[in-house]
Write a protein that holds these residues in place. Sequence first.
Motif, mmCIF file in Angstrom:
data_model
loop_
_atom_site.group_PDB
_atom_site.id
_atom_site.type_symbol
_atom_site.label_atom_id
_atom_site.label_comp_id
_atom_site.label_asym_id
_atom_site.label_seq_id
_atom_site.Cartn_x
_atom_site.Cartn_y
_atom_site.Cartn_z
ATOM 1 N N LYS A 188 0.856 -1.195 0.000
ATOM 2 C CA LYS A 188 0.000 0.000 0.000
ATOM 3 C C LYS A 188 0.884 1.234 0.000
ATOM 4 C CE LYS A 188 -0.949 1.847 3.607
ATOM 5 N NZ LYS A 188 -0.290 2.965 4.330
ATOM 6 N N ASN A 189 1.912 1.219 0.831
ATOM 7 C CA ASN A 189 2.840 2.351 0.880
ATOM 8 C C ASN A 189 3.589 2.524 -0.439
ATOM 9 O OD1 ASN A 189 2.093 2.949 3.470
ATOM 10 N ND2 ASN A 189 4.091 2.588 4.371
ATOM 11 N N ILE A 190 3.963 1.435 -1.068
ATOM 12 C CA ILE A 190 4.649 1.524 -2.361
ATOM 13 C C ILE A 190 3.715 2.165 -3.390
ATOM 14 C CG2 ILE A 190 5.686 0.171 -4.238
ATOM 15 C CD1 ILE A 190 7.379 0.460 -1.587
ATOM 16 N N ALA A 191 2.433 1.836 -3.342
ATOM 17 C CA ALA A 191 1.463 2.462 -4.245
ATOM 18 C C ALA A 191 1.330 3.955 -3.938
ATOM 19 C CB ALA A 191 0.105 1.767 -4.129
ATOM 20 N N VAL A 192 1.349 4.324 -2.669
ATOM 21 C CA VAL A 192 1.305 5.735 -2.281
ATOM 22 C C VAL A 192 2.525 6.461 -2.836
ATOM 23 C CG1 VAL A 192 1.478 7.313 -0.303
ATOM 24 C CG2 VAL A 192 -0.143 5.405 -0.240
ATOM 25 N N VAL A 193 3.683 5.825 -2.757
ATOM 26 C CA VAL A 193 4.902 6.416 -3.327
ATOM 27 C C VAL A 193 4.695 6.666 -4.821
ATOM 28 C CG1 VAL A 193 7.340 5.984 -3.891
ATOM 29 C CG2 VAL A 193 6.477 5.470 -1.597
ATOM 30 N N GLY A 194 4.134 5.704 -5.530
ATOM 31 C CA GLY A 194 3.869 5.872 -6.956
ATOM 32 C C GLY A 194 2.944 7.048 -7.233
ATOM 33 N N GLY A 195 1.894 7.176 -6.446
ATOM 34 C CA GLY A 195 0.983 8.307 -6.612
ATOM 35 C C GLY A 195 1.654 9.636 -6.332
ATOM 36 N N LEU A 196 2.464 9.681 -5.295
ATOM 37 C CA LEU A 196 3.183 10.916 -4.970
ATOM 38 C C LEU A 196 4.185 11.285 -6.065
ATOM 39 C CD1 LEU A 196 3.703 10.322 -1.161
ATOM 40 C CD2 LEU A 196 2.381 12.202 -2.188
ATOM 41 N N LEU A 197 4.812 10.275 -6.662
ATOM 42 C CA LEU A 197 5.727 10.565 -7.772
ATOM 43 C C LEU A 197 4.968 11.151 -8.961
ATOM 44 C CD1 LEU A 197 8.139 7.490 -7.596
ATOM 45 C CD2 LEU A 197 8.565 9.847 -6.821
ATOM 46 N N SER A 198 3.736 10.706 -9.179
ATOM 47 C CA SER A 198 2.906 11.292 -10.236
ATOM 48 C C SER A 198 2.586 12.755 -9.929
ATOM 49 C CB SER A 198 1.608 10.510 -10.409
ATOM 50 O OG SER A 198 1.873 9.241 -10.943
ATOM 51 N N VAL A 199 2.259 13.040 -8.680
ATOM 52 C CA VAL A 199 2.006 14.432 -8.286
ATOM 53 C C VAL A 199 3.269 15.262 -8.491
ATOM 54 C CG1 VAL A 199 1.438 15.963 -6.353
ATOM 55 C CG2 VAL A 199 0.161 13.839 -6.675
ATOM 56 N N ALA A 200 4.413 14.705 -8.116
ATOM 57 C CA ALA A 200 5.673 15.430 -8.314
ATOM 58 C C ALA A 200 5.939 15.677 -9.798
ATOM 59 C CB ALA A 200 6.829 14.650 -7.687
ATOM 60 N N ALA A 201 5.615 14.717 -10.628
ATOM 61 C CA ALA A 201 5.867 14.849 -12.065
ATOM 62 C C ALA A 201 4.925 15.850 -12.725
ATOM 63 C CB ALA A 201 5.727 13.485 -12.747
ATOM 64 N N TRP A 202 3.655 15.831 -12.361
ATOM 65 C CA TRP A 202 2.647 16.632 -13.062
ATOM 66 C C TRP A 202 2.291 17.926 -12.351
ATOM 67 C CZ3 TRP A 202 1.883 15.513 -17.917
ATOM 68 C CH2 TRP A 202 2.170 14.215 -18.351
ATOM 69 N N GLY A 203 2.640 18.033 -11.085
ATOM 70 C CA GLY A 203 2.345 19.256 -10.352
ATOM 71 C C GLY A 203 0.965 19.249 -9.735
ATOM 72 N N ALA A 204 0.590 20.394 -9.185
ATOM 73 C CA ALA A 204 -0.619 20.516 -8.379
ATOM 74 C C ALA A 204 -1.872 20.768 -9.192
ATOM 75 C CB ALA A 204 -0.442 21.648 -7.374
ATOM 76 N N GLY A 205 -1.734 21.193 -10.415
ATOM 77 C CA GLY A 205 -2.909 21.559 -11.207
ATOM 78 C C GLY A 205 -3.235 23.032 -11.050
ATOM 79 N N ALA A 206 -4.244 23.457 -11.771
ATOM 80 C CA ALA A 206 -4.587 24.885 -11.820
ATOM 81 C C ALA A 206 -5.219 25.395 -10.528
ATOM 82 C CB ALA A 206 -5.515 25.155 -12.996
ATOM 83 N N TRP A 207 -5.835 24.516 -9.768
ATOM 84 C CA TRP A 207 -6.477 24.944 -8.530
ATOM 85 C C TRP A 207 -5.489 24.814 -7.367
ATOM 86 C CZ3 TRP A 207 -11.863 22.130 -8.858
ATOM 87 C CH2 TRP A 207 -12.550 22.609 -9.973
ATOM 88 N N SER A 208 -4.465 25.658 -7.375
ATOM 89 C CA SER A 208 -3.401 25.537 -6.375
ATOM 90 C C SER A 208 -2.671 26.866 -6.210
ATOM 91 C CB SER A 208 -2.395 24.472 -6.819
ATOM 92 O OG SER A 208 -1.719 24.894 -7.995
#
Length: 136
Positions: A109-129
């Motif tokens: 589960k934690n490894i999946a969370v790491v993957g999701g966080l890496l996606s956020v790091a790659a793509w950024g926060a989005g326009a509502w930020s």
Amino acid sequence: MIKSLQNPLSLAGRLLFALLFLPAGISKLTGFAGTVGYITSVGLPAPQLAAAFALSLEIIGGLALVLGAGTRVAALALALFTLVASFFFHNYWAVPEAQQFVQQLMFFKNIAVVGGLLSVAAWGAGAWSVDALRKA
């Protein structure tokens, strides 16, 4: 249609990640002695410093995700923290067989969370930020 959902989905994703880290950080703060004891039990050095670091990262990183401020750095820091913590606190390969299933589940589960966080790091926060407001 998916393009029109990008910003609300990005915000929802950041908020859901924050729901993982903010309460964990706050519980470490309010139960500091227990956190230090737990860190001590796995043999990590400087348990008080480690507890202070963990709770600070979880609270500050969680708030950064909520606001979308410094999102990429926060996501990377939380990803690294989660990855390292997984090896110390969910080491399913080193626990008795009766405990392995739950620990393995928590580890992956934690490894999946790491993957999701890496996606956020790659793509950024989005326009509502806050990050997007700073760019504008």
